[in-house]
Design a protein around this motif. Structure first.
Motif, short mmCIF file in Angstrom:
data_model
loop_
_atom_site.label_atom_id
_atom_site.label_comp_id
_atom_site.label_asym_id
_atom_site.label_seq_id
_atom_site.Cartn_x
_atom_site.Cartn_y
_atom_site.Cartn_z
N LYS A 1 0.64 -0.87 -0.38
CA LYS A 1 0.33 0.17 0.01
C LYS A 1 1.16 1.14 0.20
O LYS A 1 0.35 2.37 -0.46
N LYS A 2 1.71 0.97 0.82
CA LYS A 2 2.75 2.15 1.22
C LYS A 2 3.33 2.49 -0.58
O LYS A 2 3.48 3.62 -0.97
N LYS A 3 4.35 1.33 -1.34
CA LYS A 3 5.15 1.40 -2.22
C LYS A 3 3.26 2.42 -3.85
O LYS A 3 4.49 3.17 -4.40
N ASN A 4 2.01 1.87 -3.49
CA ASN A 4 1.52 1.69 -4.72
C ASN A 4 1.28 3.65 -4.08
O ASN A 4 0.91 4.31 -4.96
N LYS A 5 0.91 3.67 -2.32
CA LYS A 5 0.83 5.29 -2.36
C LYS A 5 1.85 6.48 -3.45
O LYS A 5 1.15 6.87 -3.23
N ASN A 6 3.39 5.69 -2.85
CA ASN A 6 4.54 6.69 -3.22
C ASN A 6 3.87 6.75 -5.24
O ASN A 6 4.30 7.39 -5.19
N LYS A 7 4.09 5.69 -5.24
CA LYS A 7 3.62 5.92 -6.97
C LYS A 7 2.44 6.27 -7.16
O LYS A 7 3.07 7.45 -8.62
#
Length: 117
Positions: free
Chosen positions: A100-106
């Protein structure tokens, strides 16, 4: 059924009693109905029966339930799965948080790149 003879008698101590252990249908295998007989007269010295005393029933099942030794291999497999469940939940939780954190950064990078252009 088990018969246990008294230990070797030490000098100055009273001699022990013969112990009989009987297994019932509720018994996990340790012979928990116990009867002690005087080794000379054959008189009953003491009795323990888990069907009569509920506290003794708890003591009878405490160790087998704690270790999973009462149901054979199937129970041990269930206990192993139950024991591994918290670890599995922890790793899947960390993975979901990281994903979720990775997708939020993208998404944040895409928004920033649109704002610059």
């Amino acid at each position: 059924m088990q018969v246990r003879m008294p230990d070797k008698v030490e000098r100055g101590t009273p001699e022990g009693a013969v112990e009989f252990r009987l297994s019932g249908s509720f018994d996990p295998g340790n012979g928990n109905v116990k009867v002690w007989l005087d080794q000379y007269s054959g008189k009953v010295v003491g009795k323990l029966d888990p069907r009569v005393n509920s506290g003794l029933m708890y003591q009878t099942w405490h160790l087998p339930l704690h270790t999973g030794s009462f149901g054979g291999l199937f129970t041990k497999i269930l206990y192993a799965i139950g024991g591994l469940t918290p670890s599995i939940l922890m790793f899947t939780g960390v993975y979901m948080w990281w994903y979720k954190k990775k997708n939020k950064n993208k998404r944040k990078q895409k928004i920033d790149s649109r704002a610059v252009a």
